[in-house]
Design an enzyme around this catalytic site. Structure first.
Site, PDB file in Angstrom:
ATOM      1  N   LYS A  78      68.393  80.115  66.480  1.00  0.00           N
ATOM      2  CA  LYS A  78      68.923  81.293  67.167  1.00  0.00           C
ATOM      3  C   LYS A  78      67.996  82.461  66.862  1.00  0.00           C
ATOM      4  CE  LYS A  78      72.791  82.293  69.517  1.00  0.00           C
ATOM      5  NZ  LYS A  78      73.589  81.455  70.397  1.00  0.00           N
ATOM      6  N   GLY A 178      91.027  84.589  80.712  1.00  0.00           N
ATOM      7  CA  GLY A 178      89.659  84.906  81.150  1.00  0.00           C
ATOM      8  C   GLY A 178      89.284  84.168  82.420  1.00  0.00           C
ATOM      9  N   ALA A 241      87.601  83.406  77.335  1.00  0.00           N
ATOM     10  CA  ALA A 241      87.206  84.817  77.295  1.00  0.00           C
ATOM     11  C   ALA A 241      86.457  85.133  76.007  1.00  0.00           C
ATOM     12  CB  ALA A 241      88.429  85.710  77.448  1.00  0.00           C
ATOM     13  N   ALA A 263      85.637  79.230  75.434  1.00  0.00           N
ATOM     14  CA  ALA A 263      85.249  80.359  74.576  1.00  0.00           C
ATOM     15  C   ALA A 263      84.621  79.854  73.282  1.00  0.00           C
ATOM     16  CB  ALA A 263      86.464  81.225  74.269  1.00  0.00           C
TER      17      ALA A 263
END
Ligand code: NAD
Length: 368
Positions: A78, A178, A241, A263
């Site tokens: 990352k 969401g 969401a 999510a």
């Protein structure tokens, strides 16, 4: 704690500093047992370098497990850029970031994440081929929400089979939190299947779009506000969401028999996996269910092919059933079983994969 203690679980952490563009970034490579590291690049106005480091270490470790579960030939990595995405972005900053990525010589592939867009990485792509997820016109695979939503559908089918003995989606009720790129597609599919829906979103326009769709199909949708979504009388909760929504308060309210959603980081803490289990709620580990997007970007190494990605995404169905079985047989929670499965897969492949031999580059090259 000294720096080496902080990064003791990671293979390599690169601090990137470019005074001309103001770039301050950290790239973390957690584990390359399964292949070169893959993970998005976040841009956030972190309050301190320590906060940015903590974030990138946590997220890169998560990518190792996600890649292992999805069986893509990548490890976990990352990147974070310290800066305000609304004020500090320039093409030069992303080109400088691309140069740092390129300096890793195929050990790290990256693309968009919170605070960055595919357009930002078109600039980085001028400096390195190790960029995934840009639009089709730049040789990438574009929006990944379609395979992610499909993965949620496979996750729902597997979960329905585990809980009710049939993978059928119709005849059940679902609570969707969401209605964005993923949640809306899941809702559309469930409406087409004749399911009963409860939905919520903070934006009225997406709710209106879904009601229009439901109208055309001649079905009704129950719209609820905010936290009411946790206590509706549905069979399955589908969080699409934000993270951290499975916590002491929400779990107390849940009446569903299962949770399956896209999510990221749904459990506030690992212990909430156990609290769900004790309440008799089957939890589909988020990183297995939402792997469709990862499968799509990982597949770019072989040139984008939507059909192939959709086929590969189908594996989520069996992976989830395997995890449910392993959890039941071992007494572990589903998350613990999933983590153990990933660690076993990496152990089994250790020494077989070399991160250098896996550093394949895409076949196309948009650089002049
Ligand atoms: P999105 O931004 O398009 O949609 C999120 C939706 O959630 C928006 O409509 C937003 O208004 C709504 N929302 C935000 N906070 C809310 C709240 N408190 N209550 C109700 N609704 C709320 O994002 P997306 O691409 O659809 O992704 C959804 C989730 O899945 C995110 O957590 C994302 O990290 C995760 N995910 C997405 C992908 C992908 O391919 N897009 C892949 C893996 C994981």
């Amino acid at each position: 704690m000294n720096m080496f203690e902080k990064i003791s679980e990671h293979q390599q952490v690169v601090f990137c500093n470019d005074e001309h563009t103001g770039l301050k970034a950290i790239i973390a490579i957690h584990n390359t047992t399964l292949g070169p590291a893959l993970g998005g690049c976040r841009m956030q106005p972190y309050k301190s370098v320590d906060e940015a480091l903590e974030d990138v270490l946590r997220l890169s470790k998560g990518m190792t497990y996600k890649c292992a579960a999805a069986d893509v030939d990548f490890g976990g990595g990352k990147a974070v850029i310290i800066g305000d995405p609304l004020k500090d972005k320039t093409p030069e900053l992303f080109r400088a970031f691309g140069q740092f990525v390129d300096s890793l010589n195929g050990r790290f592939y990256t693309g968009t994440d919170m605070g960055t867009t595919p357009e930002d990485f078109v600039h980085a792509l001028k400096e390195t081929n190790c960029i995934v997820g840009v639009e089709e016109v730049y040789g990438g695979s574009g929006d990944s929400s379609a395979p992610t939503a499909l993965g949620v559908i496979y996750g729902l089918q597997a979960t329905n089979k585990a809980v009710w003995g049939s993978e059928d989606l119709h005849g059940k009720s679902y609570a969707i939190q969401g209605l964005g790129k993923v949640g809306f597609k899941v809702a559309e599919r469930l409406l087409e299947e004749g399911a009963n829906l409860y939905v919520t979103d903070i934006h009225q326009h997406v709710i209106d779009d879904l009601l229009t769709k439901a109208n055309k199909l001649g079905v009704t949708v129950n719209v609820v506000k905010g936290n009411e979504i946790y206590s509706v009388d549905a069979d399955v909760f589908i969080p699409c969401a934000i993270g951290g929504i499975l916590n002491d308060d929400s779990i107390r309210d849940l009446k569903v028999k299962a949770v399956v959603g896209s999510a990221n980081n749904q459990l506030l803490e690992l212990k909430h996996g156990k609290i769900l289990q004790d309440k008799g709620i089957l939890y589909a580990p988020d990183y297995i269910v939402n792997a469709g997007g990862l499968i799509q970007v990982a597949d770019e190494l072989y040139e984008p092919n939507k059909e192939r990605v959709l086929r590969k995404t189908k594996a989520i169905y069996n992976s989830l059933l395997d995890i449910y079985k392993q959890a039941e047989e071992s007494g572990l929670t589903t998350v613990e079983a999933a983590n153990r499965f990933c660690e076993d897969r990496m152990m089994a492949r250790k020494n077989r994969n070399s991160f250098f031999s896996h550093a394949k580059r895409p076949k196309w090259d948009v650089r002049n």
